[in-house]
Design an enzyme around this catalytic site. Structure first.
Site, PDB file in Angstrom:
ATOM      1  N   CYS A 101       0.826  -1.197   0.000  1.00  0.00           N
ATOM      2  CA  CYS A 101       0.000   0.000   0.000  1.00  0.00           C
ATOM      3  C   CYS A 101       0.868   1.258   0.000  1.00  0.00           C
ATOM      4  O   CYS A 101       0.941   1.984   0.991  1.00  0.00           O
ATOM      5  CB  CYS A 101      -0.932   0.020   1.204  1.00  0.00           C
ATOM      6  SG  CYS A 101      -2.241   1.256   1.066  1.00  0.00           S
ATOM      7  N   CYS A 110      -5.421   2.472  -5.354  1.00  0.00           N
ATOM      8  CA  CYS A 110      -4.961   3.093  -4.118  1.00  0.00           C
ATOM      9  C   CYS A 110      -5.925   4.220  -3.737  1.00  0.00           C
ATOM     10  O   CYS A 110      -5.842   5.306  -4.310  1.00  0.00           O
ATOM     11  CB  CYS A 110      -3.542   3.637  -4.281  1.00  0.00           C
ATOM     12  SG  CYS A 110      -2.846   4.289  -2.754  1.00  0.00           S
TER      13      CYS A 110
END
Length: 444
Positions: free
Chosen positions: A190, A369
């Site tokens: 991430c 994202c």
């Protein structure tokens, strides 16, 4: 007749029973498909295969009792969610129609088709899927572990179950000085999260009326603020408007907890080092695959990632081996959304290999994202291998939207638990085709 044993005899019997117990845990198994790693990709893939294979033919190796939805750790760090909101029992996530070996994979022998666990058990497989993820390496930065263990120093991190709950208290006690946020010189899971917690801290300080006394700095080892230009342009604008200083090619190399100082190296001029004091320091540590993976030269490339073809996700030297998720060498952004898209590719391609057919699917590098930029704002970044936007919705997604924040906070976690962990979610590709009116376009 009642038998009485001496104390020494009872001790001998106890030791013997303990020996028998430990020996019995060392077993030999065999299966058709072995999945190593019960994280996001491993669980989703196991769920898919549980509908086509017998229980004895499908084994998953995973040592953890609990499964965490880690994309919510950013919101936990900002005080929005609680750690309990991210957790379920692993036994409740895995399908019943599989065999769960609750051990840690210690060695991969790809020539013999055997994986050995930490307690010495051996699992022989026909086909192997490695889905062990990547792990934070806090120990690689001198002074970091010591600093994290003392909350008064002001060092925190959202990337660990052990430390994430200290982030919000650190934000709450911040009154003045430098608040520094880092991005390391390594792949990370991430990769948008280091910025998310930075923006959330800025927003929190503004709500509390303390922002004017705090200097917020984002130091990234990358040459850009974000890899996709469309979203990078939007993020640069946000940083300028909110007076957030962004320094590229700056890598954290050490922390002095006694003086609350952090030292950064200029990656373009390695001899140049800068030390700066802090009141808050949020650290994203370097990350790597697990030791048993990265030290296996047959399995991995020089960087320590499972060496696969980036399109098929099949190992480049061992055709009965695939990799899924963050441990893979595929050069995509390492996110749960990427794992969702990869799961379908691995499942379909591995089934084809098992049947002696041509692999039908190619992974395009899709990753998503949700860049949370405040307590009710989010930019939903979606893109492919070539860092081109690959957006699901029929509008430009380079804007801060409340709807995308709700998607991040409520909708995506629900999809994760109720669909992806059951093997029914392969990412938003179908919805993208519907929304962009190309439903009948041939699937690649």
């Amino acid at each position: 007749m009642l038998l009485r044993c001496s104390k020494s005899s009872r001790k001998t019997v106890s030791l013997f029973c303990r020996y028998i117990s430990s020996s019995s845990s060392t077993e030999k198994h065999s299966c058709k498909v072995l999945v190593v790693g019960g994280g996001t990709g491993g669980c989703a893939l196991t769920a898919k295969f549980s509908r086509t294979l017998k229980k004895s033919d499908l084994i998953i190796i995973e040592p953890s009792s609990e499964h965490y939805y880690q994309p919510l750790f950013t919101l936990v760090g900002a005080g929005i969610d609680k750690i309990e909101d991210t957790k379920k029992n692993e036994k409740d996530i895995l399908p019943e129609n599989c065999t769960w070996i609750k051990q840690k994979a210690a060695h991969f022998d790809l020539n013999k088709n055997i994986v050995t666990t930490a307690n010495g058990s051996q699992i022989e497989y026909d086909y192997l899927v490695v889905s062990t993820g990547i792990i934070p390496r806090y120990e690689m930065i001198p002074g970091l572990v010591e600093s994290l263990q003392n909350p008064k120093i002001g060092v925190c991190s959202i990337y660990s179950l052990k430390y994430v709950q200290n982030v919000f208290p650190t934000m709450q006690t911040l009154k003045s000085g430098n608040a520094i946020f880092t991005f390391p010189a390594s792949p990370v899971k991430c990769p948008g999260a280091p910025q998310k917690i930075c923006y959330l801290t800025d927003d929190y300080l503004r709500k509390e009326g303390k922002r004017d006394n705090v200097n917020i700095i984002y130091n990234t080892s990358l040459p850009v603020i974000f890899g996709v230009k469309k979203y990078a342009d939007a993020l640069w604008k946000i940083c300028k408007e909110r007076n957030i200083t962004v320094n590229t090619r700056k890598n954290l190399i050490s922390i002095n907890p006694q003086n609350s100082e952090a030292t950064f190296q200029n990656l373009d001029q390695p001899e140049e080092k800068t030390t700066i004091s802090f009141s808050m320091l949020h650290v994203v540590p370097p990350m790597s695959t697990t030791e048993s993976v990265r030290t296996n030269k047959e399995l991995c490339n020089e960087a320590g990632f499972v060496e696969v073809d980036k399109s098929t996700l099949q190992h480049v030297r061992f055709p009965n081996v695939f990799a899924l998720g963050d441990c893979s060498s595929s050069p995509n952004s390492k996110t749960a959304a990427a794992a969702a898209a990869q799961t379908e590719v691995v499942f379909e391609n591995l089934e084809a290999v098992m049947k002696g057919k041509k692999m039908p699917l190619k992974y395009d590098g899709y990753a998503s994202c949700p860049l949370v930029t405040g307590y009710n704002k989010c930019i939903l970044a979606e893109f492919d291998y070539d860092l081109n936007p690959l957006e699901t919705f029929p509008f430009s997604q380079d804007r801060e939207l409340w709807s995308m924040f709700i998607l991040k906070k409520n909708v995506i976690p629900t999809i994760y638990w109720s669909l992806m962990m059951n093997g029914h979610w392969n990412g938003p590709a179908l919805f993208r085709r519907i929304m962009h009116l190309d439903l009948f376009k041939k699937r690649q």
